[in-house]
Scaffold this motif. Structure first.
Motif, PDB file in Angstrom:
ATOM      1  N   LEU A 303       0.821  -1.218   0.000  1.00  0.00           N
ATOM      2  CA  LEU A 303       0.000   0.000   0.000  1.00  0.00           C
ATOM      3  C   LEU A 303       0.851   1.262   0.000  1.00  0.00           C
ATOM      4  N   ILE A 304       2.198   1.118   0.137  1.00  0.00           N
ATOM      5  CA  ILE A 304       3.065   2.300   0.151  1.00  0.00           C
ATOM      6  C   ILE A 304       3.890   2.374  -1.136  1.00  0.00           C
ATOM      7  N   SER A 305       4.217   3.617  -1.525  1.00  0.00           N
ATOM      8  CA  SER A 305       4.897   3.818  -2.817  1.00  0.00           C
ATOM      9  C   SER A 305       6.414   3.872  -2.668  1.00  0.00           C
ATOM     10  N   ASP A 306       6.909   4.023  -1.425  1.00  0.00           N
ATOM     11  CA  ASP A 306       8.344   4.238  -1.253  1.00  0.00           C
ATOM     12  C   ASP A 306       8.905   3.375  -0.123  1.00  0.00           C
ATOM     13  N   ASP A 307       8.673   2.078  -0.218  1.00  0.00           N
ATOM     14  CA  ASP A 307       9.169   1.124   0.780  1.00  0.00           C
ATOM     15  C   ASP A 307      10.704   1.171   0.800  1.00  0.00           C
ATOM     16  N   PRO A 308      11.316   1.533   1.944  1.00  0.00           N
ATOM     17  CA  PRO A 308      12.785   1.621   1.976  1.00  0.00           C
ATOM     18  C   PRO A 308      13.472   0.246   2.065  1.00  0.00           C
ATOM     19  N   TYR A 309      12.682  -0.829   2.218  1.00  0.00           N
ATOM     20  CA  TYR A 309      13.259  -2.166   2.424  1.00  0.00           C
ATOM     21  C   TYR A 309      12.680  -3.171   1.429  1.00  0.00           C
ATOM     22  N   SER A 310      13.424  -4.266   1.230  1.00  0.00           N
ATOM     23  CA  SER A 310      12.909  -5.381   0.439  1.00  0.00           C
ATOM     24  C   SER A 310      12.925  -6.623   1.317  1.00  0.00           C
ATOM     25  N   GLY A 311      12.084  -7.576   0.977  1.00  0.00           N
ATOM     26  CA  GLY A 311      11.993  -8.811   1.759  1.00  0.00           C
ATOM     27  C   GLY A 311      11.045  -9.759   1.069  1.00  0.00           C
ATOM     28  N   VAL A 312       9.884 -10.005   1.695  1.00  0.00           N
ATOM     29  CA  VAL A 312       8.894 -10.907   1.100  1.00  0.00           C
ATOM     30  C   VAL A 312       8.435 -10.348  -0.247  1.00  0.00           C
ATOM     31  N   THR A 313       8.192 -11.254  -1.193  1.00  0.00           N
ATOM     32  CA  THR A 313       7.719 -10.826  -2.515  1.00  0.00           C
ATOM     33  C   THR A 313       6.423 -11.563  -2.830  1.00  0.00           C
ATOM     34  N   LEU A 314       5.819 -11.207  -3.954  1.00  0.00           N
ATOM     35  CA  LEU A 314       4.604 -11.888  -4.398  1.00  0.00           C
ATOM     36  C   LEU A 314       4.875 -12.540  -5.741  1.00  0.00           C
ATOM     37  N   ASP A 315       4.398 -13.778  -5.882  1.00  0.00           N
ATOM     38  CA  ASP A 315       4.512 -14.495  -7.146  1.00  0.00           C
ATOM     39  C   ASP A 315       3.090 -14.860  -7.537  1.00  0.00           C
ATOM     40  N   ASN A 316       2.560 -14.111  -8.519  1.00  0.00           N
ATOM     41  CA  ASN A 316       1.196 -14.404  -8.957  1.00  0.00           C
ATOM     42  C   ASN A 316       0.194 -14.281  -7.795  1.00  0.00           C
ATOM     43  N   GLY A 317       0.447 -13.349  -6.883  1.00  0.00           N
ATOM     44  CA  GLY A 317      -0.462 -13.148  -5.747  1.00  0.00           C
ATOM     45  C   GLY A 317      -0.143 -13.993  -4.525  1.00  0.00           C
ATOM     46  N   TYR A 318       0.831 -14.914  -4.649  1.00  0.00           N
ATOM     47  CA  TYR A 318       1.195 -15.780  -3.522  1.00  0.00           C
ATOM     48  C   TYR A 318       2.474 -15.283  -2.847  1.00  0.00           C
ATOM     49  N   LEU A 319       2.514 -15.360  -1.520  1.00  0.00           N
ATOM     50  CA  LEU A 319       3.663 -14.875  -0.750  1.00  0.00           C
ATOM     51  C   LEU A 319       4.883 -15.773  -0.978  1.00  0.00           C
ATOM     52  N   ARG A 320       6.034 -15.109  -1.168  1.00  0.00           N
ATOM     53  CA  ARG A 320       7.297 -15.844  -1.311  1.00  0.00           C
ATOM     54  C   ARG A 320       8.309 -15.253  -0.334  1.00  0.00           C
ATOM     55  N   LEU A 321       8.846 -16.102   0.521  1.00  0.00           N
ATOM     56  CA  LEU A 321       9.802 -15.635   1.507  1.00  0.00           C
ATOM     57  C   LEU A 321      11.183 -15.450   0.903  1.00  0.00           C
ATOM     58  N   PRO A 322      11.955 -14.477   1.402  1.00  0.00           N
ATOM     59  CA  PRO A 322      13.327 -14.330   0.932  1.00  0.00           C
ATOM     60  C   PRO A 322      14.189 -15.476   1.479  1.00  0.00           C
ATOM     61  N   ASP A 323      15.355 -15.712   0.854  1.00  0.00           N
ATOM     62  CA  ASP A 323      16.219 -16.836   1.279  1.00  0.00           C
ATOM     63  C   ASP A 323      17.150 -16.482   2.424  1.00  0.00           C
ATOM     64  N   GLY A 324      17.378 -15.182   2.646  1.00  0.00           N
ATOM     65  CA  GLY A 324      18.414 -14.760   3.582  1.00  0.00           C
ATOM     66  C   GLY A 324      18.153 -15.177   5.017  1.00  0.00           C
ATOM     67  N   PRO A 325      19.200 -15.159   5.856  1.00  0.00           N
ATOM     68  CA  PRO A 325      19.033 -15.534   7.271  1.00  0.00           C
ATOM     69  C   PRO A 325      18.253 -14.484   8.050  1.00  0.00           C
ATOM     70  N   GLY A 326      17.713 -14.881   9.193  1.00  0.00           N
ATOM     71  CA  GLY A 326      16.907 -13.959   9.994  1.00  0.00           C
ATOM     72  C   GLY A 326      15.601 -13.669   9.286  1.00  0.00           C
ATOM     73  N   LEU A 327      15.209 -12.402   9.283  1.00  0.00           N
ATOM     74  CA  LEU A 327      13.983 -12.031   8.567  1.00  0.00           C
ATOM     75  C   LEU A 327      14.210 -12.025   7.053  1.00  0.00           C
ATOM     76  N   GLY A 328      15.465 -11.874   6.640  1.00  0.00           N
ATOM     77  CA  GLY A 328      15.763 -11.845   5.205  1.00  0.00           C
ATOM     78  C   GLY A 328      15.443 -10.520   4.548  1.00  0.00           C
ATOM     79  N   VAL A 329      15.440  -9.440   5.349  1.00  0.00           N
ATOM     80  CA  VAL A 329      15.132  -8.125   4.776  1.00  0.00           C
ATOM     81  C   VAL A 329      16.426  -7.350   4.547  1.00  0.00           C
ATOM     82  N   ALA A 330      16.386  -6.406   3.614  1.00  0.00           N
ATOM     83  CA  ALA A 330      17.559  -5.569   3.330  1.00  0.00           C
ATOM     84  C   ALA A 330      17.094  -4.173   2.979  1.00  0.00           C
ATOM     85  N   ALA A 331      17.927  -3.178   3.313  1.00  0.00           N
ATOM     86  CA  ALA A 331      17.631  -1.804   2.898  1.00  0.00           C
ATOM     87  C   ALA A 331      17.806  -1.734   1.395  1.00  0.00           C
ATOM     88  N   LYS A 332      16.931  -0.970   0.727  1.00  0.00           N
ATOM     89  CA  LYS A 332      17.015  -0.868  -0.741  1.00  0.00           C
ATOM     90  C   LYS A 332      18.164   0.034  -1.135  1.00  0.00           C
TER      91      LYS A 332
END
Ligand code: MG
Length: 332
Positions: A303-332
């Motif tokens: 719902l936001i236009s300027d997310d400063p981070y990346s992590g979970v993604t969507l594949d055809n509307g389905y949630l896809r978790l990142p592979d990285g350790p921990g939460l798997g999030v990173a600053a963009k």
């Protein structure tokens, strides 16, 4: 452990409007504990804001100790620092889990022993507006398997009908305590005709007699949200609702949310995992345990236009978790 807070102004793609109010922008608070990240998403109707979060995190930083693996006892200490403050506690809990996962070199779903599902869709919220605008908004946001419509305002049935006109996908509605029991009985009967999947928080959280009456009169499943913070809040709704909506910013984090899922199951309730308007830090944290629930409502970052981070993604509307350790999030 060393604690710091980063602030980001984030902006809504479309004005976010519910019975609680409307907003176009928000300040995201990211807590960093020795490189582990967590997000606080405070909301005014639970008595939190950016200042209360900073104040709580400041006090909490003095009791964290130096071992992030002691999340259970740290959580108990945080409750002794102050009651409530759940979004601040959630940010600390997420950051500790992120740190622990990074130290172990595994993603958090593995830490919890969860097999990620491939078929878990998130709903996508269509903001309250006039019916024609909501129909257009739905048409402009195709590809989701479930849409969520905020109701509890005048003309809400027409709004749901407009979204139904635009899509054959599932529709869930959330009244955010906006109806009296009499209104709820009449409106839920209308919503049943529009093939709605369930109704979230139709009545005030304390109207237990109202829930009992409503549930005896309608077939649509009822999900409790606003009155359910932690596991101890669940038994009160037994027999009155069909399920509960867990949010990390209400429960105080992943650890309590994981316990709540078990408690809800023990009371034969369905489980929904929801969110606030948040960046990918908070949403990815929730997504790490989402494979345990029936309904995912994790669209805060969409719902936001300027997310400063990346992590979970969507594949055809389905949630896809990142592979990285921990939460798997990173600053963009
Ligand atoms: Mg809700």
């Amino acid at each position: 452990m060393k604690v710091s807070i980063k602030e980001h102004d984030i902006h809504l793609v479309t004005t976010f409007r519910t019975t609680h109010g409307a907003s176009d922008s928000k300040r995201a608070l990211i807590i960093d504990i020795d490189g582990g990240l967590g997000e606080a998403a405070p909301v005014h109707y639970y008595g939190e804001n950016t200042e209360t979060v900073k104040d709580f995190v400041g006090k909490a930083s003095k009791v964290l100790g130096d071992d992030p693996f002691q999340i259970e006892s740290i959580s108990e200490k945080l409750d002794r620092v102050a009651a409530l403050n759940y979004s601040a506690k959630a940010a600390i809990d997420m950051a500790l889990h992120d740190l622990v996962g990074k130290k172990l070199g595994i993603p958090i779903h593995k830490y919890f022993g969860i097999t990620p599902r491939r078929d878990l869709a998130t709903s996508f919220t269509i903001s309250i507006s006039d019916p024609e605008t909501m129909k257009k908004q739905t048409e402009k946001s195709p590809g989701y398997h479930v849409y969520k419509v905020k109701v509890g305002v005048p003309g809400d049935i027409e709004m749901v009908a407009a979204v139904r006109d635009a899509t054959k996908a599932k529709i869930r509605v959330d009244a955010n305590e906006g109806w009296t029991v009499k209104e709820a009985i009449a409106r839920v009967k209308e919503l049943e005709k529009l093939d709605v999947e369930f109704i979230e928080q139709p009545l005030n959280r304390d109207d237990l007699d109202g829930f009992k009456l409503l549930r005896s009169r309608v077939d649509l499943p009822i999900i409790a949200d606003e009155g359910v913070f932690r596991a101890t809040d669940i038994p009160r709704y037994t027999g009155l609702v069909d399920g509960i909506n867990i949010k990390l910013s209400k429960s105080g984090g992943l650890r309590e949310a994981f316990k709540m899922i078990a408690v809800a199951r023990a009371h034969r309730m369905k489980v929904m995992l929801g969110c606030m308007v948040e960046t990918s830090v908070g949403i990815t944290a929730a997504a790490q345990i989402a494979s345990l629930v029936d309904y995912a409502d994790l669209d805060g970052n969409l719902l936001i236009s300027d997310d400063p981070y990346s992590g979970v993604t969507l594949d055809n509307g389905y949630l896809r978790l990142p592979d990285g350790p921990g939460l798997g999030v990173a600053a963009k």
